[in-house]
Design a protein around this motif. Structure first.
Motif, PDB file in Angstrom:
ATOM      1  N   PRO C  67       0.801  -1.233   0.000  1.00  0.00           N
ATOM      2  CA  PRO C  67       0.000   0.000   0.000  1.00  0.00           C
ATOM      3  C   PRO C  67       0.829   1.277   0.000  1.00  0.00           C
ATOM      4  O   PRO C  67       0.299   2.352   0.275  1.00  0.00           O
ATOM      5  CB  PRO C  67      -0.790  -0.120   1.307  1.00  0.00           C
ATOM      6  N   CYS C  72      -2.261   6.402  -4.429  1.00  0.00           N
ATOM      7  CA  CYS C  72      -3.163   5.268  -4.629  1.00  0.00           C
ATOM      8  C   CYS C  72      -4.113   5.095  -3.453  1.00  0.00           C
ATOM      9  O   CYS C  72      -5.240   4.654  -3.617  1.00  0.00           O
ATOM     10  CB  CYS C  72      -2.378   3.975  -4.815  1.00  0.00           C
ATOM     11  N   VAL C  73      -3.636   5.405  -2.256  1.00  0.00           N
ATOM     12  CA  VAL C  73      -4.449   5.158  -1.068  1.00  0.00           C
ATOM     13  C   VAL C  73      -5.260   6.388  -0.653  1.00  0.00           C
ATOM     14  O   VAL C  73      -5.956   6.368   0.348  1.00  0.00           O
ATOM     15  CB  VAL C  73      -3.576   4.683   0.122  1.00  0.00           C
ATOM     16  N   PRO C 181      -0.709   0.816   8.520  1.00  0.00           N
ATOM     17  CA  PRO C 181      -1.322  -0.089   7.536  1.00  0.00           C
ATOM     18  C   PRO C 181      -0.627  -1.457   7.481  1.00  0.00           C
ATOM     19  O   PRO C 181      -1.271  -2.461   7.177  1.00  0.00           O
ATOM     20  CB  PRO C 181      -1.175   0.657   6.203  1.00  0.00           C
ATOM     21  N   TRP C 282      -8.150   5.310   4.254  1.00  0.00           N
ATOM     22  CA  TRP C 282      -7.293   4.858   3.166  1.00  0.00           C
ATOM     23  C   TRP C 282      -8.171   4.260   2.082  1.00  0.00           C
ATOM     24  O   TRP C 282      -9.049   3.448   2.378  1.00  0.00           O
ATOM     25  CB  TRP C 282      -6.302   3.780   3.648  1.00  0.00           C
ATOM     26  N   ARG C 283      -7.909   4.647   0.868  1.00  0.00           N
ATOM     27  CA  ARG C 283      -8.674   4.075  -0.230  1.00  0.00           C
ATOM     28  C   ARG C 283      -8.421   2.576  -0.291  1.00  0.00           C
ATOM     29  O   ARG C 283      -7.285   2.123  -0.279  1.00  0.00           O
ATOM     30  CB  ARG C 283      -8.230   4.707  -1.534  1.00  0.00           C
ATOM     31  N   LEU C 285      -8.658   0.409   1.903  1.00  0.00           N
ATOM     32  CA  LEU C 285      -8.373  -0.230   3.196  1.00  0.00           C
ATOM     33  C   LEU C 285      -9.301   0.274   4.302  1.00  0.00           C
ATOM     34  O   LEU C 285      -9.372  -0.321   5.371  1.00  0.00           O
ATOM     35  CB  LEU C 285      -6.915   0.025   3.613  1.00  0.00           C
ATOM     36  N   CYS C 328      -9.334  -2.591  -5.852  1.00  0.00           N
ATOM     37  CA  CYS C 328      -8.104  -1.947  -5.374  1.00  0.00           C
ATOM     38  C   CYS C 328      -7.722  -2.437  -3.968  1.00  0.00           C
ATOM     39  O   CYS C 328      -6.556  -2.718  -3.694  1.00  0.00           O
ATOM     40  CB  CYS C 328      -8.256  -0.438  -5.379  1.00  0.00           C
ATOM     41  N   GLY C 329      -8.710  -2.517  -3.092  1.00  0.00           N
ATOM     42  CA  GLY C 329      -8.428  -2.922  -1.712  1.00  0.00           C
ATOM     43  C   GLY C 329      -7.827  -4.315  -1.648  1.00  0.00           C
ATOM     44  O   GLY C 329      -6.830  -4.551  -0.956  1.00  0.00           O
ATOM     45  N   MET C 332      -4.325  -4.387  -3.047  1.00  0.00           N
ATOM     46  CA  MET C 332      -3.358  -3.767  -2.149  1.00  0.00           C
ATOM     47  C   MET C 332      -3.013  -4.658  -0.962  1.00  0.00           C
ATOM     48  O   MET C 332      -1.931  -4.558  -0.411  1.00  0.00           O
ATOM     49  CB  MET C 332      -3.918  -2.436  -1.651  1.00  0.00           C
ATOM     50  N   THR C 333      -3.936  -5.493  -0.561  1.00  0.00           N
ATOM     51  CA  THR C 333      -3.636  -6.385   0.559  1.00  0.00           C
ATOM     52  C   THR C 333      -3.039  -7.695   0.052  1.00  0.00           C
ATOM     53  O   THR C 333      -2.792  -8.608   0.832  1.00  0.00           O
ATOM     54  CB  THR C 333      -4.903  -6.681   1.378  1.00  0.00           C
TER      55      THR C 333
END
Lengths: 363, 97, 381
Positions: C67, C72-73, C181, C282-283, C285, C328-329, C332-333
């Motif tokens: 992330p 991005c976030v 994060p 956070w985008r 998250l 996206c979430g 990102m994870t």
């Protein structure tokens, strides 16, 4: 408004040869809307600034053109047009006038045409300095002479302050493709060798730095140059040269992507072979740019059959504008329109077209 | 995140605001040197290599540490050459058909 | 380029790549059961694709793109607030180029600029401050964005604004921090990571200690890495060796730039100007506790949230839903690959990004798309 160039040759009794009276009538230091109004002010601007430099000698609104090259059986006419809107108007290595001549000449010569005539239309912002206009027009004349073309017709308009950025220029160009010449991206075959004529990205880097927004300083100058002599030298040494393209907006990456799509093949380039100035590399590292997408105005990429590659390279290197010519890759069979690059690190990556414009980044 | 690039401080421009000129591959830019000043007279920073990010000299670059990192990489390379040579030797000892 | 080119020498990569292969074999990792290494920082994601490192390393290593890309976030609500600020008549809104294309609910900064807002790209917050000095009758707002590596630059700029009395300058603070994060990721029951490549330029500011919890509490190795290809490969090797040896430590590959204790001047400036927010969105998250910074009341004059009563400064939490189906979430994870998102390469491309990871060239999706190009799209189809 009617076309106002070409301009009447001077009719003064002294037999003046430069197309106008030797007495300067234009007293203003800046262009006003009156200079676009069709009256005396406009006449003075045109005669004093444009006609002097371009030395046109017809009394008509149109240029009437003859050239023996047109009479060759099999000769073809080449015709192109382009608009120039650079900011700042003057930059290290050139100005908008030089750009307007070189850019259009290059559009002709990369198709194997010999450039003959240009038109030039000016959209001038109210308030533009007349001395600046003079400099721009003088550099157009200088570049036209270098490239062997004549500026034979044109037009001026003046727009209100804020409606344009100092001056915009549109040039159209006519050239003749001699019989037997055929350069087109569709003729590129797998195995053909890709050569660039010089270092990449100088123009884009010079303009960006000249704008001053990033507060960087370097000695990078625009590569702005006309490339007719270079192409003629290449064609003399490597007559089967397939195609050339000047790597302007969108840089080398865009030129190669377009060529690969037209030729229905893939193109592979070698990152370690790309000629780049240290300063351009440095600027790209600072702002997170990719030099493959930086504009060039005097650098082209061409494809030649492998057995003529050495001859083409030597011919390019013998020219001032091709001193730094380098082989950078080749056409390969594969997916149509794909450009791949062997990275300096030995990995492979795809080089796509640029999306939008490159923005400086911190990440 | 955080594009940073090594540059060398070549001149001090404003001691009060802690501004200096850094050169990065022939490109010059005014940067703030507060993070690397460490209380010493600013003039002593001229010649220092530093990591530049968004107009700030963020950290001094330690030449010895850089050399150490490269040494580790070199040793890995040399070890691999030995292994390659051994593999080649084994190959050459194999009976030819 | 000193300190750059020697770390890009392909000849020097042979040894480290061979050793990476050996250690991957010793661990027993394969394409079907890979070692999953997260590079937290978007700069590392970019470098992996730019140099094609994912194709040089063995199939037994899977890179999960973390992330660590601040644009991005950035949640859509914050982009909307930027645009609200930028469209105020007296405001000159300044931003790093990165944020210009990030889509808000209605438009991006680039689109707001096209519609008449005075939005200007700058290289440094100092340039925004200079703009404020030269335009005393305008309000100059700087879009403060980034992790701990960038935070000192805005802190020092705000200090300078106060010292030189430039009162028409303010910062819209969206600074975020790396450790929260990462902790959120490690607490995720779906978490499947074996180790981390840590963000070198963040550590040049905060040092190594803030990562101790990763090794001590969660038993995962982390190696703080530089950004050149040899730095990354060496760091991957160091992570692999820790995994092979059953160690979990915080190691520093980037010692030429990263002092163990960080940079004291930067840390003092951050502490002086900023304080931790209770939580920040956070985008992809969601809200994460204590993951964002705000300007201390002492510096309220330079806080755009206070000055313009906007965003968290207005006391409102403006959650804006992400586009339907946007993955996206999950990307990102590390739960899904970019190409597994239903929008990838179709409704979401770098030309018309739907999700944030397609916007920045550091975003995993944009990197996949740009450097995998047509092939990534073919896979998606």
């Amino acid at each position: 408004m009617r076309c106002v160039l070409p301009i009447r040759r001077c009719t003064c009794s002294r037999g003046c040869k430069i197309g106008m009276s030797t007495r300067t009538r234009l007293r203003d230091s800046h262009v006003t809307l009156a200079h676009g109004g069709g009256g005396k002010a406009m006449r003075d601007l045109i005669e004093d600034v444009f006609a002097t430099a371009f030395n046109t000698d017809t009394t008509e609104d149109q240029a009437r053109l003859t050239d023996t090259a047109l009479a060759d059986p099999g000769a073809r006419l080449a015709f192109t047009t382009d608009s120039y809107v650079v900011h700042p108007v003057e930059f290290p290595g050139g100005d908008i006038g030089k750009l307007a001549v070189c850019g259009t000449v290059n559009d002709l010569v990369v198709g194997a045409a010999r450039p003959l005539w240009l038109s030039a239309s000016f959209i001038i912002e109210e308030g533009c300095e007349i001395d600046l206009l003079r400099r721009v027009v003088a550099s157009m004349r200088t570049e036209a002479d270098k490239a062997g073309v004549r500026i034979v017709t044109g037009d001026t308009k003046v727009v209100e302050r804020g409606s344009a950025d100092t001056v915009f220029i549109t040039t159209s160009g006519i050239g003749v493709i001699p019989p037997g010449r055929h350069m087109a991206a569709e003729t590129i075959r797998p195995g053909d060798v890709a050569i660039v004529s010089g270092v990449l990205g100088d123009h884009g880097a010079a303009i960006l730095i000249a704008r001053g927004d990033m507060a960087l300083s370097t000695d990078i100058r625009s590569d702005c140059a006309s490339l007719g002599h270079l192409i003629e030298a290449v064609l003399a040494a490597a007559p089967d040269t397939r195609a050339a393209r000047d790597a302007t907006r969108g840089g080398l990456a865009s030129a190669l992507n377009e060529m690969a799509a037209t030729a229905r093949c893939s193109i592979e380039i070698d990152e370690s072979a790309l000629p780049l100035r240290t300063e351009v590399k440095g600027m790209c590292e600072i702002l997170g740019f990719d030099p493959l997408y930086l504009a060039n105005e005097g650098t082209l990429v061409l494809f030649v059959p492998p057995d003529q590659a050495d001859a083409a390279l030597a011919a390019m290197q013998s020219q001032e504008t091709g001193r730094n010519a380098t082989i950078i890759g080749r056409a390969i069979s594969g997916t149509s329109g794909r450009v791949v690059m062997q990275t300096i690190f030995g990995g492979m990556r795809i080089v796509d077209m640029l999306v939008g414009e490159q923005l400086p980044r911190i990440c | 995140m955080c594009l940073g690039i090594p540059g060398q401080i070549i001149a001090i421009t404003d001691a009060d605001l802690m501004m200096a000129v850094a050169e990065i591959s022939g490109v010059r830019r005014e940067v703030n040197v507060a993070c690397i000043a460490e209380g010493a007279p600013l003039e002593t920073l001229v010649g220092t290599w530093t990591l530049i990010h968004v107009g700030f000299a963020m950290s001094r670059i330690d030449e010895d540490e850089a050399a150490k990192t490269l040494d580790v990489l070199r040793e890995l390379g040399e070890a691999q050459e030995v292994l390659d040579a051994m593999a080649e030797g084994a190959e050459s000892l194999r009976p030819r058909r | 380029m000193k300190y750059v080119e020697e770390f890009r020498d392909p000849a020097a990569a042979r040894g480290v790549l061979a050793e990476i292969s050996r250690v991957t074999d010793q661990i027993g990792a394969t394409a079907d059961a890979p070692v999953r290494i997260m590079e937290i920082c978007g700069g590392h994601t970019h470098a992996i694709f730019r140099y094609g490192l994912d194709k040089l390393t063995p199939d037994g290593i899977e890179f999960i793109h973390g992330p660590g890309c601040p644009v991005c976030v950035l949640p859509r609500s914050r982009v909307d607030e930027c645009i609200d600020l930028a469209e105020q008549p007296d405001v000159i809104f300044t931003s790093f180029g990165d944020a210009m294309r990030v889509p808000g609910s209605y438009k991006s900064l680039l689109q707001a600029k096209a519609q008449g807002a005075d939005v200007r790209m700058v290289y440094s917050p100092l340039d925004a401050l200079e703009l404020a000095r030269r335009n005393p009758d305008r309000e100059v707002v700087f879009f403060g964005l980034g992790f701990e590596s960038t935070t000192p630059s805005t802190a020092l700029t705000i200090q300078q604004a106060r010292r030189t009395n430039v009162l028409n300058f303010s910062v819209f603070c969206n600074h975020i921090t790396v450790p929260p994060p990462i902790k959120a990721l490690l607490d995720d029951p779906h978490m499947c990571l074996d180790g981390f490549v840590g963000p070198g330029h963040v550590s040049m500011v905060i040092g190594l200690r803030p990562y101790d919890f990763i090794a001590q509490d969660y038993g995962k190795p982390i190696v703080v890495a530089g950004f050149e290809p040899l730095d990354l490969l060496q760091s991957v090797l160091m992570v692999l060796r820790q995994i092979r040896d059953g160690r979990a430590e915080v190691e520093n590959q980037y010692a030429r730039v990263v002092p163990a204790e960080g940079n004291p001047v930067s840390l003092a400036a951050i502490a002086d100007v900023y304080e931790t927010r209770p939580s920040f969105e956070w985008r992809g998250l969601g809200e994460i506790d204590a993951s964002g910074l705000r300007i201390r009341p002492d510096y309220a004059t330079f806080d755009a949230e206070q000055k313009f009563q906007i965003g968290y400064g207005a006391g409102q939490a403006r959650a804006v839903a992400e586009p339907d189906g946007c993955a996206c979430g999950e990307v990102m994870t590390g739960r899904v690959k970019p190409v597994a998102c239903p929008h990838f390469g179709k409704g979401c491309t770098p030309e018309l990004p739907l999700g944030a990871l397609m916007v920045s060239s550091e975003g995993a999706c944009a990197a996949y798309y740009q450097y995998g190009g047509a092939r990534a799209v073919e896979v998606a189809k």
